[in-house]
Motif scaffolding. Structure first.
Motif, PDB file in Angstrom:
ATOM      1  N   MET A 122     -20.537 -47.524  20.514  1.00  0.00           N
ATOM      2  CA  MET A 122     -19.852 -46.345  19.968  1.00  0.00           C
ATOM      3  C   MET A 122     -19.832 -46.464  18.440  1.00  0.00           C
ATOM      4  SD  MET A 122     -15.952 -45.062  20.644  1.00  0.00           S
ATOM      5  CE  MET A 122     -16.267 -44.802  22.389  1.00  0.00           C
ATOM      6  N   LYS A 123     -20.385 -45.465  17.779  1.00  0.00           N
ATOM      7  CA  LYS A 123     -20.495 -45.515  16.324  1.00  0.00           C
ATOM      8  C   LYS A 123     -19.372 -44.714  15.681  1.00  0.00           C
ATOM      9  CE  LYS A 123     -23.926 -44.920  12.654  1.00  0.00           C
ATOM     10  NZ  LYS A 123     -25.332 -44.535  12.351  1.00  0.00           N
ATOM     11  N   CYS A 124     -18.714 -45.312  14.709  1.00  0.00           N
ATOM     12  CA  CYS A 124     -17.617 -44.646  14.001  1.00  0.00           C
ATOM     13  C   CYS A 124     -18.165 -43.573  13.071  1.00  0.00           C
ATOM     14  CB  CYS A 124     -16.810 -45.669  13.197  1.00  0.00           C
ATOM     15  SG  CYS A 124     -15.449 -44.925  12.248  1.00  0.00           S
ATOM     16  N   LYS A 125     -17.642 -42.346  13.211  1.00  0.00           N
ATOM     17  CA  LYS A 125     -18.101 -41.251  12.365  1.00  0.00           C
ATOM     18  C   LYS A 125     -17.585 -41.380  10.936  1.00  0.00           C
ATOM     19  CE  LYS A 125     -18.396 -37.950  16.198  1.00  0.00           C
ATOM     20  NZ  LYS A 125     -17.925 -36.653  16.741  1.00  0.00           N
ATOM     21  N   ASN A 126     -16.575 -42.213  10.749  1.00  0.00           N
ATOM     22  CA  ASN A 126     -15.971 -42.344   9.421  1.00  0.00           C
ATOM     23  C   ASN A 126     -16.714 -43.363   8.552  1.00  0.00           C
ATOM     24  OD1 ASN A 126     -13.841 -41.893   7.408  1.00  0.00           O
ATOM     25  ND2 ASN A 126     -13.162 -43.971   7.946  1.00  0.00           N
ATOM     26  N   CYS A 127     -16.983 -44.556   9.141  1.00  0.00           N
ATOM     27  CA  CYS A 127     -17.607 -45.615   8.337  1.00  0.00           C
ATOM     28  C   CYS A 127     -18.972 -46.054   8.854  1.00  0.00           C
ATOM     29  CB  CYS A 127     -16.676 -46.822   8.234  1.00  0.00           C
ATOM     30  SG  CYS A 127     -16.441 -47.694   9.804  1.00  0.00           S
ATOM     31  N   GLY A 128     -19.337 -45.582  10.069  1.00  0.00           N
ATOM     32  CA  GLY A 128     -20.652 -45.911  10.608  1.00  0.00           C
ATOM     33  C   GLY A 128     -20.717 -47.229  11.349  1.00  0.00           C
ATOM     34  N   ALA A 129     -19.577 -47.939  11.463  1.00  0.00           N
ATOM     35  CA  ALA A 129     -19.583 -49.234  12.147  1.00  0.00           C
ATOM     36  C   ALA A 129     -19.760 -49.047  13.656  1.00  0.00           C
ATOM     37  CB  ALA A 129     -18.282 -49.973  11.864  1.00  0.00           C
ATOM     38  N   GLU A 130     -20.449 -49.989  14.294  1.00  0.00           N
ATOM     39  CA  GLU A 130     -20.625 -49.982  15.748  1.00  0.00           C
ATOM     40  C   GLU A 130     -19.403 -50.629  16.412  1.00  0.00           C
ATOM     41  OE1 GLU A 130     -22.846 -48.623  17.622  1.00  0.00           O
ATOM     42  OE2 GLU A 130     -24.166 -47.897  16.014  1.00  0.00           O
ATOM     43  N   ASN A 131     -18.935 -49.999  17.481  1.00  0.00           N
ATOM     44  CA  ASN A 131     -17.776 -50.497  18.226  1.00  0.00           C
ATOM     45  C   ASN A 131     -18.074 -50.466  19.724  1.00  0.00           C
ATOM     46  OD1 ASN A 131     -15.125 -50.608  16.286  1.00  0.00           O
ATOM     47  ND2 ASN A 131     -16.553 -48.996  15.608  1.00  0.00           N
ATOM     48  N   PRO A 132     -17.445 -51.373  20.491  1.00  0.00           N
ATOM     49  CA  PRO A 132     -17.629 -51.352  21.958  1.00  0.00           C
ATOM     50  C   PRO A 132     -17.118 -50.024  22.541  1.00  0.00           C
ATOM     51  CG  PRO A 132     -16.630 -53.414  21.240  1.00  0.00           C
ATOM     52  CD  PRO A 132     -16.590 -52.491  20.066  1.00  0.00           C
ATOM     53  N   ASP A 133     -17.748 -49.569  23.639  1.00  0.00           N
ATOM     54  CA  ASP A 133     -17.291 -48.355  24.302  1.00  0.00           C
ATOM     55  C   ASP A 133     -15.863 -48.529  24.807  1.00  0.00           C
ATOM     56  OD1 ASP A 133     -19.702 -47.202  23.866  1.00  0.00           O
ATOM     57  OD2 ASP A 133     -20.515 -47.605  25.871  1.00  0.00           O
ATOM     58  N   GLY A 134     -15.102 -47.445  24.748  1.00  0.00           N
ATOM     59  CA  GLY A 134     -13.738 -47.474  25.263  1.00  0.00           C
ATOM     60  C   GLY A 134     -12.691 -47.798  24.227  1.00  0.00           C
ATOM     61  N   GLU A 135     -13.096 -48.136  23.015  1.00  0.00           N
ATOM     62  CA  GLU A 135     -12.135 -48.454  21.973  1.00  0.00           C
ATOM     63  C   GLU A 135     -11.445 -47.182  21.474  1.00  0.00           C
ATOM     64  OE1 GLU A 135     -11.128 -51.325  20.662  1.00  0.00           O
ATOM     65  OE2 GLU A 135     -12.376 -52.468  22.080  1.00  0.00           O
ATOM     66  N   ARG A 136     -10.170 -47.301  21.124  1.00  0.00           N
ATOM     67  CA  ARG A 136      -9.433 -46.157  20.577  1.00  0.00           C
ATOM     68  C   ARG A 136      -9.632 -46.048  19.055  1.00  0.00           C
ATOM     69  NH1 ARG A 136      -5.508 -43.795  23.705  1.00  0.00           N
ATOM     70  NH2 ARG A 136      -5.041 -44.795  25.689  1.00  0.00           N
ATOM     71  N   TYR A 137      -9.707 -47.208  18.422  1.00  0.00           N
ATOM     72  CA  TYR A 137      -9.778 -47.220  16.963  1.00  0.00           C
ATOM     73  C   TYR A 137     -10.981 -48.045  16.511  1.00  0.00           C
ATOM     74  CZ  TYR A 137      -4.888 -45.948  17.728  1.00  0.00           C
ATOM     75  OH  TYR A 137      -3.739 -45.344  18.163  1.00  0.00           O
ATOM     76  N   LYS A 192     -12.820 -50.822  14.682  1.00  0.00           N
ATOM     77  CA  LYS A 192     -12.378 -52.167  14.318  1.00  0.00           C
ATOM     78  C   LYS A 192     -12.487 -52.427  12.814  1.00  0.00           C
ATOM     79  CE  LYS A 192     -13.189 -54.570  18.671  1.00  0.00           C
ATOM     80  NZ  LYS A 192     -13.849 -55.716  19.327  1.00  0.00           N
ATOM     81  N   LYS A 193     -13.305 -51.624  12.148  1.00  0.00           N
ATOM     82  CA  LYS A 193     -13.496 -51.843  10.719  1.00  0.00           C
ATOM     83  C   LYS A 193     -12.530 -51.010   9.878  1.00  0.00           C
ATOM     84  CE  LYS A 193     -17.041 -51.843   7.107  1.00  0.00           C
ATOM     85  NZ  LYS A 193     -18.471 -51.590   6.786  1.00  0.00           N
ATOM     86  N   CYS A 194     -12.559 -49.674  10.091  1.00  0.00           N
ATOM     87  CA  CYS A 194     -11.722 -48.818   9.233  1.00  0.00           C
ATOM     88  C   CYS A 194     -10.412 -48.379   9.911  1.00  0.00           C
ATOM     89  CB  CYS A 194     -12.510 -47.591   8.788  1.00  0.00           C
ATOM     90  SG  CYS A 194     -12.901 -46.436  10.124  1.00  0.00           S
ATOM     91  N   LYS A 195     -10.257 -48.715  11.207  1.00  0.00           N
ATOM     92  CA  LYS A 195      -9.022 -48.434  11.954  1.00  0.00           C
ATOM     93  C   LYS A 195      -8.771 -46.941  12.201  1.00  0.00           C
ATOM     94  CE  LYS A 195      -8.288 -52.819  11.738  1.00  0.00           C
ATOM     95  NZ  LYS A 195      -8.607 -53.661  12.907  1.00  0.00           N
ATOM     96  N   LYS A 196      -9.785 -46.103  11.978  1.00  0.00           N
ATOM     97  CA  LYS A 196      -9.604 -44.677  12.235  1.00  0.00           C
ATOM     98  C   LYS A 196      -9.746 -44.417  13.737  1.00  0.00           C
ATOM     99  CE  LYS A 196     -11.231 -40.068  10.924  1.00  0.00           C
ATOM    100  NZ  LYS A 196      -9.884 -39.618  10.540  1.00  0.00           N
ATOM    101  N   ALA A 197      -8.890 -43.491  14.260  1.00  0.00           N
ATOM    102  CA  ALA A 197      -8.910 -43.169  15.688  1.00  0.00           C
ATOM    103  C   ALA A 197     -10.194 -42.421  16.058  1.00  0.00           C
ATOM    104  CB  ALA A 197      -7.698 -42.324  16.056  1.00  0.00           C
ATOM    105  N   PHE A 198     -10.783 -42.811  17.183  1.00  0.00           N
ATOM    106  CA  PHE A 198     -11.975 -42.123  17.674  1.00  0.00           C
ATOM    107  C   PHE A 198     -11.637 -40.783  18.323  1.00  0.00           C
ATOM    108  CE2 PHE A 198     -13.705 -46.551  17.858  1.00  0.00           C
ATOM    109  CZ  PHE A 198     -14.732 -46.355  16.938  1.00  0.00           C
ATOM    110  N   TYR A 199     -10.407 -40.695  18.904  1.00  0.00           N
ATOM    111  CA  TYR A 199     -10.011 -39.500  19.635  1.00  0.00           C
ATOM    112  C   TYR A 199      -8.757 -38.904  19.026  1.00  0.00           C
ATOM    113  CZ  TYR A 199     -12.971 -41.809  23.086  1.00  0.00           C
ATOM    114  OH  TYR A 199     -14.007 -42.438  23.702  1.00  0.00           O
ATOM    115  N   GLU A 200      -8.571 -37.616  19.315  1.00  0.00           N
ATOM    116  CA  GLU A 200      -7.366 -36.930  18.852  1.00  0.00           C
ATOM    117  C   GLU A 200      -6.158 -37.476  19.609  1.00  0.00           C
ATOM    118  OE1 GLU A 200      -5.413 -32.437  18.947  1.00  0.00           O
ATOM    119  OE2 GLU A 200      -7.505 -32.769  19.528  1.00  0.00           O
ATOM    120  N   GLU A 201      -5.157 -37.889  18.867  1.00  0.00           N
ATOM    121  CA  GLU A 201      -3.950 -38.436  19.480  1.00  0.00           C
ATOM    122  C   GLU A 201      -2.939 -37.318  19.700  1.00  0.00           C
ATOM    123  OE1 GLU A 201      -3.389 -41.501  20.443  1.00  0.00           O
ATOM    124  OE2 GLU A 201      -5.252 -42.376  19.740  1.00  0.00           O
ATOM    125  N   LEU A 202      -2.521 -37.147  20.937  1.00  0.00           N
ATOM    126  CA  LEU A 202      -1.540 -36.115  21.267  1.00  0.00           C
ATOM    127  C   LEU A 202      -0.210 -36.731  21.651  1.00  0.00           C
ATOM    128  CD1 LEU A 202      -3.590 -33.595  23.436  1.00  0.00           C
ATOM    129  CD2 LEU A 202      -3.119 -33.506  21.004  1.00  0.00           C
TER     130      LEU A 202
END
Length: 357
Positions: free
Chosen positions: A1-16, A18-28
């Motif tokens: 899973m690639k972060c749209k904010n910083c471009g870092a690769e993250n394991p699937d299923g992560e909420r945030y 790991k590099k920039c700590k930005k949420a992948f999904y909208e938090e309700l």
């Protein structure tokens, strides 16, 4: 899973990230999650859920019969429909509180399938005042909601492997059908045994009455007046035996319709034939006595003879019943366990002069 904010690769299923700590999904928030579900039903998912639930209800209708449609057909259908609706209405881009929020879309599916089922049932029986059937509606909503709970948890799990969704839906359908079928079979088995118990009781009561009737009928008398009196007393007993046997016939009809076992149905049908022979015997005897009371001796003799000819058929049918029941050890054991108790109850009722007229 690639972060749209910083471009870092993250394991699937992560909420945030790991590099920039930005949420992948909208938090309700929980409140907004509920509001979103209530204010925007996913009609495509609901339609699919209702279609699948309708198939389940349709199959259940033919398996369980119209008399059990509300419990064994529509409730499992609502459960399956709610689960399917919840699964299909899953939004991968909205998570947080919704991960654990049971889908209210499933509740709506349960209501729809319940309303449709009640409407069709009322229409089929021609009942214009079906308000009592509407009392079932909350049950279908609850079962749809429970299906929504199951579907919601599956949505959380399936993120790991979306390919599991199809086998899960199929498994949910199979489980619901199996549960409904098993409950129906258990209920049918209980009703079968209840009907069988009723017939054993009725036949036992008749067996206690017939010797009395025959004793009165064959008693030696010294006057015509006494003979007529005895004939009338015997006639009353045979009339009552006919009424009791009629009750056994009605119970036998229920027994035949409350089993899918070939052996049990064979026994029920054979028992029905035995009961019919007994009824015909009592009927011939009652008719003969009636003619004797009116002085038609020849007519009475003919009916008495017809009744005597039925005895060998009754005995033959009784032997057939023993042969059939010996093929089913469970049914045989049940009858042996119940026979003593039921015959005792018949004797007690007879001693209290219980009547069926």
């Amino acid at each position: 899973m690639k972060c749209k904010n910083c471009g870092a690769e993250n394991p699937d299923g992560e909420r945030y990230c790991k590099k920039c700590k930005k949420a992948f999904y909208e938090e309700l928030s929980f409140k907004n999650a509920i509001y979103g579900v209530i204010s925007g039903p996913n009609w495509f998912s609901i339609e699919v859920g209702v279609i699948i639930a309708s198939i389940i209800a349709f199959v259940g209708y033919f398996i369980t019969g119209p008399e059990n449609i509300f419990f064994y057909s529509l409730l499992p259908a609502s459960l399956v429909g709610g689960g399917v609706t919840s699964i299909l209405s899953y939004n991968r881009n909205i998570r947080a509180a919704y991960d654990y929020l049971p889908s209210l879309n499933g509740t709506l599916t349960g209501l729809i399938i319940g309303f449709a089922g009640v409407f069709l049932f009322m229409t089929s029986i021609g009942d214009s005042n079906g308000s009592i059937f509407l009392l079932f509606m909350p049950s279908y909503a609850i079962w749809g909601f429970l299906g929504g709970i199951i579907g919601t948890f599956v949505n959380v799990i399936r993120e790991k492997n979306i390919k599991l969704i199809i086998p899960f839906i199929m498994g949910l359908i199979v489980i619901a059908v199996f549960i409904g079928y098993s409950l129906n079979q258990s209920d049918m088995d209980a009703e079968y045994k209840d009907s069988l118990g009723d017939q054993i009781y009725y036949l036992a009561f008749d067996d206690l009455m017939q010797p009395e009737a025959d004793s009165i009928l064959n008693a030696k008398v010294n006057s015509t007046q006494q003979k007529i009196k005895n004939l009338k007393e015997a006639q009353e007993r045979y009339q009552e035996m006919k009424i009791i046997t009629k009750k056994a016939q009605a119970s036998n009809y229920q027994m035949i319709n409350n089993t899918m076992s070939t052996n049990e149905k064979e026994y029920a049908q054979a028992l029905g034939e035995y009961i019919n022979l007994k009824y015909n015997y009592y009927s011939e005897m009652e008719t003969g006595i009636s003619l004797a009371i009116n002085g038609d001796t020849n007519g009475a003799r003919m009916h008495y003879q017809t009744a005597q000819d039925l005895i060998s058929k009754i005995q033959s049918q009784e032997n057939s019943l023993k042969t059939i029941v010996n093929k089913n050890p469970q049914l045989k054991q049940y009858m042996e366990d119940q026979a003593v108790y039921i015959e005792k109850a018949a004797k007690e009722d007879k001693s209290k002069n219980k009547t069926f007229i």
